[in-house]
Design a protein around this motif. Structure first.
Motif, PDB file in Angstrom:
ATOM      1  N   ALA A  88     -10.507  -4.077   4.920  1.00 16.88           N
ATOM      2  CA  ALA A  88     -11.267  -2.830   5.064  1.00 16.88           C
ATOM      3  C   ALA A  88     -10.545  -1.862   5.996  1.00 16.88           C
ATOM      4  CB  ALA A  88     -12.668  -3.133   5.576  1.00 16.88           C
ATOM      5  N   LYS A  89     -10.033  -2.370   7.114  1.00 16.44           N
ATOM      6  CA  LYS A  89      -9.312  -1.509   8.055  1.00 16.44           C
ATOM      7  C   LYS A  89      -8.012  -0.993   7.449  1.00 16.44           C
ATOM      8  CE  LYS A  89      -9.202  -4.427  11.521  1.00 16.44           C
ATOM      9  NZ  LYS A  89      -8.864  -4.927  12.881  1.00 16.44           N
ATOM     10  N   LEU A  90      -7.330  -1.841   6.690  1.00  9.63           N
ATOM     11  CA  LEU A  90      -6.080  -1.417   6.060  1.00  9.63           C
ATOM     12  C   LEU A  90      -6.315  -0.311   5.042  1.00  9.63           C
ATOM     13  CD1 LEU A  90      -4.290  -4.847   5.487  1.00  9.63           C
ATOM     14  CD2 LEU A  90      -3.453  -2.968   6.922  1.00  9.63           C
ATOM     15  N   LEU A  91      -7.347  -0.455   4.221  1.00 10.88           N
ATOM     16  CA  LEU A  91      -7.621   0.569   3.209  1.00 10.88           C
ATOM     17  C   LEU A  91      -7.942   1.908   3.854  1.00 10.88           C
ATOM     18  CD1 LEU A  91      -9.662  -1.428   0.531  1.00 10.88           C
ATOM     19  CD2 LEU A  91      -7.228  -0.884   0.577  1.00 10.88           C
ATOM     20  N   ASP A  92      -8.648   1.886   4.967  1.00 15.98           N
ATOM     21  CA  ASP A  92      -8.924   3.125   5.692  1.00 15.98           C
ATOM     22  C   ASP A  92      -7.634   3.712   6.262  1.00 15.98           C
ATOM     23  OD1 ASP A  92     -10.871   5.031   7.024  1.00 15.98           O
ATOM     24  OD2 ASP A  92      -9.897   4.166   8.796  1.00 15.98           O
ATOM     25  N   TYR A  93      -6.800   2.864   6.800  1.00 14.37           N
ATOM     26  CA  TYR A  93      -5.532   3.288   7.405  1.00 14.37           C
ATOM     27  C   TYR A  93      -4.600   3.894   6.352  1.00 14.37           C
ATOM     28  CZ  TYR A  93      -1.312   2.781  10.348  1.00 14.37           C
ATOM     29  OH  TYR A  93      -0.176   3.002  11.071  1.00 14.37           O
ATOM     30  N   ILE A  94      -4.547   3.288   5.183  1.00 17.24           N
ATOM     31  CA  ILE A  94      -3.649   3.746   4.128  1.00 17.24           C
ATOM     32  C   ILE A  94      -3.993   5.166   3.685  1.00 17.24           C
ATOM     33  CG2 ILE A  94      -3.026   3.337   1.697  1.00 17.24           C
ATOM     34  CD1 ILE A  94      -3.210   0.293   2.402  1.00 17.24           C
ATOM     35  N   GLN A  95      -5.244   5.559   3.803  1.00 20.97           N
ATOM     36  CA  GLN A  95      -5.635   6.914   3.443  1.00 20.97           C
ATOM     37  C   GLN A  95      -4.940   7.960   4.316  1.00 20.97           C
ATOM     38  OE1 GLN A  95      -9.861   7.672   2.747  1.00 20.97           O
ATOM     39  NE2 GLN A  95     -10.214   5.481   2.532  1.00 20.97           N
ATOM     40  N   ARG A  96      -4.448   7.553   5.490  1.00 22.95           N
ATOM     41  CA  ARG A  96      -3.782   8.492   6.393  1.00 22.95           C
ATOM     42  C   ARG A  96      -2.259   8.483   6.209  1.00 22.95           C
ATOM     43  NH1 ARG A  96      -7.654   5.921   9.672  1.00 22.95           N
ATOM     44  NH2 ARG A  96      -6.119   4.757  10.907  1.00 22.95           N
ATOM     45  N   LEU A  97      -1.765   7.641   5.322  1.00 22.53           N
ATOM     46  CA  LEU A  97      -0.341   7.603   5.011  1.00 22.53           C
ATOM     47  C   LEU A  97      -0.029   8.623   3.914  1.00 22.53           C
ATOM     48  CD1 LEU A  97       0.239   3.731   4.820  1.00 22.53           C
ATOM     49  CD2 LEU A  97       0.709   5.257   6.750  1.00 22.53           C
ATOM     50  N   PRO A  98       1.260   8.898   3.650  1.00 20.32           N
ATOM     51  CA  PRO A  98       1.590   9.696   2.466  1.00 20.32           C
ATOM     52  C   PRO A  98       0.921   9.099   1.234  1.00 20.32           C
ATOM     53  CG  PRO A  98       3.546   9.360   3.802  1.00 20.32           C
ATOM     54  CD  PRO A  98       2.471   8.509   4.417  1.00 20.32           C
ATOM     55  N   GLN A  99       0.307   9.946   0.409  1.00 20.62           N
ATOM     56  CA  GLN A  99      -0.461   9.475  -0.734  1.00 20.62           C
ATOM     57  C   GLN A  99       0.371   8.543  -1.613  1.00 20.62           C
ATOM     58  OE1 GLN A  99      -3.671   9.895  -1.617  1.00 20.62           O
ATOM     59  NE2 GLN A  99      -3.340   8.647  -3.432  1.00 20.62           N
ATOM     60  N   PRO A 100      -0.033   7.283  -1.746  1.00 21.15           N
ATOM     61  CA  PRO A 100       0.744   6.358  -2.593  1.00 21.15           C
ATOM     62  C   PRO A 100       0.535   6.654  -4.073  1.00 21.15           C
ATOM     63  CG  PRO A 100      -1.206   5.253  -1.735  1.00 21.15           C
ATOM     64  CD  PRO A 100      -1.167   6.610  -1.088  1.00 21.15           C
ATOM     65  N   VAL A 146       1.344  -1.304  -1.279  1.00 18.12           N
ATOM     66  CA  VAL A 146       1.320   0.157  -1.313  1.00 18.12           C
ATOM     67  C   VAL A 146       2.659   0.606  -1.888  1.00 18.12           C
ATOM     68  CG1 VAL A 146       0.836   2.238   0.008  1.00 18.12           C
ATOM     69  CG2 VAL A 146       0.048   0.027   0.872  1.00 18.12           C
ATOM     70  N   ASN A 147       2.610   1.507  -2.873  1.00 18.94           N
ATOM     71  CA  ASN A 147       3.855   1.854  -3.564  1.00 18.94           C
ATOM     72  C   ASN A 147       3.976   3.359  -3.805  1.00 18.94           C
ATOM     73  OD1 ASN A 147       5.814   2.086  -5.953  1.00 18.94           O
ATOM     74  ND2 ASN A 147       5.949  -0.081  -5.386  1.00 18.94           N
ATOM     75  N   TRP A 148       5.197   3.851  -3.584  1.00 21.98           N
ATOM     76  CA  TRP A 148       5.521   5.263  -3.804  1.00 21.98           C
ATOM     77  C   TRP A 148       6.631   5.367  -4.848  1.00 21.98           C
ATOM     78  CZ3 TRP A 148       4.777   3.072   1.026  1.00 21.98           C
ATOM     79  CH2 TRP A 148       3.686   3.553   1.767  1.00 21.98           C
ATOM     80  N   ILE A 165       2.621  -0.002  10.746  1.00 19.94           N
ATOM     81  CA  ILE A 165       1.567  -0.934  10.322  1.00 19.94           C
ATOM     82  C   ILE A 165       1.616  -2.200  11.171  1.00 19.94           C
ATOM     83  CG2 ILE A 165       0.763  -2.426   8.446  1.00 19.94           C
ATOM     84  CD1 ILE A 165       1.644  -0.223   6.492  1.00 19.94           C
ATOM     85  N   ASN A 166       2.814  -2.753  11.363  1.00 24.84           N
ATOM     86  CA  ASN A 166       2.935  -3.969  12.182  1.00 24.84           C
ATOM     87  C   ASN A 166       2.558  -3.711  13.639  1.00 24.84           C
ATOM     88  OD1 ASN A 166       3.751  -5.824  10.170  1.00 24.84           O
ATOM     89  ND2 ASN A 166       5.854  -5.073  10.246  1.00 24.84           N
TER      90      ASN A 166
END
Length: 265
Positions: A88-100, A146-148, A165-166
């Motif tokens: 759950a925390k990762l999915l929230d965090y990924i929203q703040r990364l460049p859009q995958p 997560v993939n770009w 992330i780490n």
């Protein structure tokens, strides 16, 4: 020491850039290795479902999910899954990364993909489903990818995302997995540990392993093996730790040529 195991990555290693491999030649080599009492296994970031679907009866030994799942002769002996709160925390965090371009969760029986990516082709996920809410996933999740692949973020930027992330999630192990993607695994999970579990279970040790890979998620495995090989097309960080580099790349059967040469097949 006589080598008893050959552990190979697939993407960028066994597979060429069109995701093909010489099935007849691989089958012949596996049989020849078996006659020398050498066990062949695949160590990949791919899901167990994808690996078993792709290789069918040809291969029965896997270190899947970058070490999160270990299968010996078709029987799973190890599985290390994420805690639901971490996902759950990762999915929230990924929203703040460049859009995958794609986000996927490798679950026990299939790949789970957020509904917003429903229009993205996923030919490498033989069994998959879409979800709106995390609560809809009722089985263990071993890997968050997560993939770009369309945006093709620079490798330096992807490696920086891995680092952050780490840093921000001590409970995970994020690693670059090639093809513009990141695998986010439970802490302590990597191919070397999964491979060590396989080897111990079958009565061997890591000095008896020949391991071959092409990118950052192979670092631990290639470093820990008795003989660690990097593909000619491997990333610089892997070539730096390998004992040797193959003479040919993944588009010219570099993996099979190296195995055949080493074991005189």
């Amino acid at each position: 020491m006589r080598y008893r195991y050959v552990a190979v990555d697939i993407d960028g290693t066994l597979l060429d850039d069109q995701d093909r491999y010489d099935r007849v030649r691989l089958a012949k080599d596996i049989c020849a290795l078996r006659r020398q009492n050498v066990t062949f296994l695949i160590a990949s970031g791919n899901s167990l479902d994808a690996l078993q679907t792709r290789f069918g009866k040809l291969v029965k030994n896997f270190v899947a999910e970058n070490g999160g799942r270990v299968v010996v002769a078709g029987h799973e002996i190890r599985g290390v899954a994420h805690q639901p709160a971490t996902i759950a925390k990762l999915l929230d965090y990924i929203q703040r990364l460049p859009q995958p371009d794609l986000l996927s969760l490798s679950a026990a029986s299939q790949t789970m993909i957020p509904q917003k990516f429903a229009a993205v082709p996923v030919p490498y996920y033989p069994h998959h489903a879409y979800f709106e809410r995390l609560a809809e996933i009722s089985e263990p999740v071993y890997n968050v990818n997560v993939n770009w692949y369309q945006r093709q973020l620079p490798l330096a930027q992807i490696q920086q995302i891995v680092h952050t992330i780490n840093r921000d999630f001590p409970e995970v192990n994020a690693t670059y997995s090639g093809a513009y993607g990141i695998d986010i695994l439970p802490r302590g999970v990597n191919k070397a540990r999964g491979l060590a579990t396989f080897v111990r279970h079958t009565g061997g040790n890591m000095n008896q392993v020949v391991a071959v890979g092409d990118t950052s998620n192979d670092l631990e495995m290639v470093s820990a093996a008795g003989l660690g090989l990097a593909m000619r097309n491997a990333s610089p960080d892997l070539q730096a730790v390998a004992d040797a580099v193959t003479t040919a790349d993944n588009n010219h059967n570099g993996l099979l040529r190296a195995i055949e040469a080493h074991f005189s097949l």
